[in-house]
Every structure is written in C-alpha cells, then in structure tokens.
Design an enzyme around this catalytic site. Structure first.
Site, PDB file in Angstrom:
ATOM      1  N   LYS A 243       0.826  -1.204   0.000  1.00 58.35           N
ATOM      2  CA  LYS A 243       0.000   0.000   0.000  1.00 58.35           C
ATOM      3  C   LYS A 243       0.871   1.271   0.000  1.00 58.35           C
ATOM      4  O   LYS A 243       2.072   1.209   0.281  1.00 58.35           O
ATOM      5  CB  LYS A 243      -0.937  -0.050   1.216  1.00 58.35           C
ATOM      6  CG  LYS A 243      -1.965  -1.199   1.129  1.00 58.35           C
ATOM      7  CD  LYS A 243      -2.849  -1.228   2.375  1.00 58.35           C
ATOM      8  CE  LYS A 243      -3.993  -2.216   2.239  1.00 58.35           C
ATOM      9  NZ  LYS A 243      -4.884  -2.196   3.437  1.00 58.35           N
TER      10      LYS A 243
ATOM     11  N   TYR B  93     -12.661  -2.825  -3.452  1.00 60.13           N
ATOM     12  CA  TYR B  93     -13.270  -2.751  -2.118  1.00 60.13           C
ATOM     13  C   TYR B  93     -14.795  -2.646  -2.186  1.00 60.13           C
ATOM     14  O   TYR B  93     -15.413  -2.012  -1.331  1.00 60.13           O
ATOM     15  CB  TYR B  93     -12.682  -1.560  -1.346  1.00 60.13           C
ATOM     16  CG  TYR B  93     -11.268  -1.780  -0.836  1.00 60.13           C
ATOM     17  CD1 TYR B  93     -10.945  -2.904  -0.060  1.00 60.13           C
ATOM     18  CD2 TYR B  93     -10.262  -0.849  -1.089  1.00 60.13           C
ATOM     19  CE1 TYR B  93      -9.652  -3.091   0.428  1.00 60.13           C
ATOM     20  CE2 TYR B  93      -8.962  -1.038  -0.594  1.00 60.13           C
ATOM     21  CZ  TYR B  93      -8.665  -2.156   0.165  1.00 60.13           C
ATOM     22  OH  TYR B  93      -7.398  -2.348   0.655  1.00 60.13           O
TER      23      TYR B  93
ATOM     24  N   THR C  79      -5.965  -7.587  10.367  1.00 60.52           N
ATOM     25  CA  THR C  79      -6.251  -6.296   9.730  1.00 60.52           C
ATOM     26  C   THR C  79      -5.814  -5.145  10.636  1.00 60.52           C
ATOM     27  O   THR C  79      -5.248  -4.156  10.162  1.00 60.52           O
ATOM     28  CB  THR C  79      -7.764  -6.184   9.442  1.00 60.52           C
ATOM     29  OG1 THR C  79      -8.140  -7.292   8.620  1.00 60.52           O
ATOM     30  CG2 THR C  79      -8.098  -4.886   8.736  1.00 60.52           C
TER      31      THR C  79
ATOM     32  N   ASN D 294      -2.114   0.177   7.235  1.00 61.75           N
ATOM     33  CA  ASN D 294      -1.645  -1.168   7.590  1.00 61.75           C
ATOM     34  C   ASN D 294      -0.817  -1.857   6.508  1.00 61.75           C
ATOM     35  O   ASN D 294      -0.759  -3.069   6.416  1.00 61.75           O
ATOM     36  CB  ASN D 294      -2.814  -2.036   8.074  1.00 61.75           C
ATOM     37  CG  ASN D 294      -3.881  -2.241   7.021  1.00 61.75           C
ATOM     38  OD1 ASN D 294      -3.776  -1.706   5.917  1.00 61.75           O
ATOM     39  ND2 ASN D 294      -4.886  -3.024   7.352  1.00 61.75           N
TER      40      ASN D 294
ATOM     41  N   HIS E 214      -1.923  -5.381   1.472  1.00 61.57           N
ATOM     42  CA  HIS E 214      -3.178  -6.087   1.209  1.00 61.57           C
ATOM     43  C   HIS E 214      -2.871  -7.521   0.811  1.00 61.57           C
ATOM     44  O   HIS E 214      -1.920  -7.769   0.062  1.00 61.57           O
ATOM     45  CB  HIS E 214      -3.952  -5.420   0.062  1.00 61.57           C
ATOM     46  CG  HIS E 214      -5.100  -6.265  -0.410  1.00 61.57           C
ATOM     47  ND1 HIS E 214      -6.311  -6.308   0.252  1.00 61.57           N
ATOM     48  CD2 HIS E 214      -5.206  -7.153  -1.438  1.00 61.57           C
ATOM     49  CE1 HIS E 214      -7.113  -7.164  -0.364  1.00 61.57           C
ATOM     50  NE2 HIS E 214      -6.460  -7.690  -1.385  1.00 61.57           N
TER      51      HIS E 214
ATOM     52  N   GLU F 211      -9.775 -10.419  -7.599  1.00 68.91           N
ATOM     53  CA  GLU F 211      -8.865  -9.273  -7.462  1.00 68.91           C
ATOM     54  C   GLU F 211      -7.747  -9.304  -8.500  1.00 68.91           C
ATOM     55  O   GLU F 211      -7.382  -8.265  -9.064  1.00 68.91           O
ATOM     56  CB  GLU F 211      -8.273  -9.248  -6.038  1.00 68.91           C
ATOM     57  CG  GLU F 211      -9.335  -8.929  -4.987  1.00 68.91           C
ATOM     58  CD  GLU F 211      -8.827  -9.087  -3.558  1.00 68.91           C
ATOM     59  OE1 GLU F 211      -7.629  -9.399  -3.369  1.00 68.91           O
ATOM     60  OE2 GLU F 211      -9.638  -8.887  -2.632  1.00 68.91           O
TER      61      GLU F 211
END
Ligand code: UDP
Length: 161
Positions: A20, A60, A102, A123, A126, A137
């Site tokens: 991320k 998402y 998570t 965080n 993914h 995905e």
C-alpha cells in the site's frame, strides 16, 4: 478478465498482494517482497501503479457502506501501490497469516503488519482473503498478459512433488 482455464488449484494457487502507499513511501517494498520469496512462493506478476478510484471501488466493493470507505480510498490513492501476484500451495491462507490481523494492534509480532505498522488505516499491505476473492482481485489488477508462467528450477526442494 483472466481466462477461465487458468488452474488455481494445488501448487498453482495464486493471490494478490499489494504494497500500500504508506509502505511504498516507507521503503518497505523490498522487505515485503523478501518475505514471500524466502517462504518459497513464486512471483508471477509485479507492477507499480497509481491506483484509480474506479479500480479501488471495484476492489473494495464489499466495503462501500463502511464509515471508513472514503478515507480508505483517499489512503489507497495517496501514492503508488506495488501490486503482485504470488503463486504456490495454499498461498492465499499462508499469505494472510504472514500479513497478520487487519488491525496492527492485534497483529502478531513476526507478521508484516505486526512488525511494520500501528494503525488499521495505515496497515501497509493487502492480501486476498479467499481463493475466489484472489481470482476476482487478480483479474481487476492484472491483464492476463501481465502474468508470467515460469518454472522454478529448484521446485523439488520447496514442494513435495
Ligand atoms: N480499514 C480501515 N478501518 C477499519 C477496517 C478496515 O481503515 O476499521 C481498511 C484497512 O486498510 C484494511 C482495508 O480497509 O486493510 C480493508 O479491510 P478488510 O476488512 O477487507 O481487511 P483486510 O482484508 O485488508 O485485512
């Protein structure tokens, strides 16, 4: 979309891992790749991109009603993402364990989130949460031509073939 004849069963299971924007900024790309390589998984797709709102709204889709959704999209578009497809036995489940909870507050030390972050909204990584989710995905983030089928020369040392 990916061709339906792609075999995701057994050792050919695939998952989407995305570094991320916070982790790219923090120069953690190499560290995160290293963990998957060292575990024995095989990299079959890799690219850096500025993710669009459109891509992220599809990625998402199940979170669209959540209070944190708009800040999640802001975060995920705040800078480049490094998207990867990793392949190997049980890679979906194993990578979720490697990534950790998570919420970094409950992510175990030794996991990526447990080692590199503190807040759920930053965080660092993914990982797809199911084999079906991974297929969905991967087809959102990668064109089939961007995925490479190749043989690891020392496979017999990693897999019981
Ligand atoms: N997220 C957040 N606040 C929350 C829950 C989730 O900002 O209360 C963000 C976080 O970046 C998380 C992402 O939304 O990784 C997707 O949430 P999901 O529940 O799918 O967790 P994941 O599969 O990423 O562990």
């Amino acid at each position: 979309n990916l061709s339906s004849d792609t075999d995701f069963s057994g050792i050919k299971e695939r998952t989407l891992i995305a570094v991320k924007p916070d982790a790219v900024q923090r120069r953690l790309v190499g560290e995160i790749i290293k963990r998957f390589e060292q575990r024995g998984f095989q990299l079959v797709g890799l690219k850096m991109l500025q993710a669009s709102d459109k891509l992220l709204s599809q990625h998402y889709v199940s979170l669209q009603r959540k209070a944190f959704y708009s800040s999640l999209l802001y975060y995920m578009t705040s800078g480049p993402v490094v998207a990867m497809v990793w392949e190997g036995p049980n890679v979906v489940r194993s990578s979720r364990l490697m990534v950790g909870d998570t919420d970094p507050a409950t992510a175990a030390p030794g996991t990526i989130r447990g080692d590199y972050c503190l807040h759920i909204s930053r965080n660092v990584v993914h990982a797809s949460d199911s084999v079906e989710g991974a297929q969905r995905e991967i087809s959102l983030w990668f064109h089939p031509s961007e995925l490479v089928d190749w043989d690891v020369c020392d496979q017999k040392n990693i897999y019981h073939l």
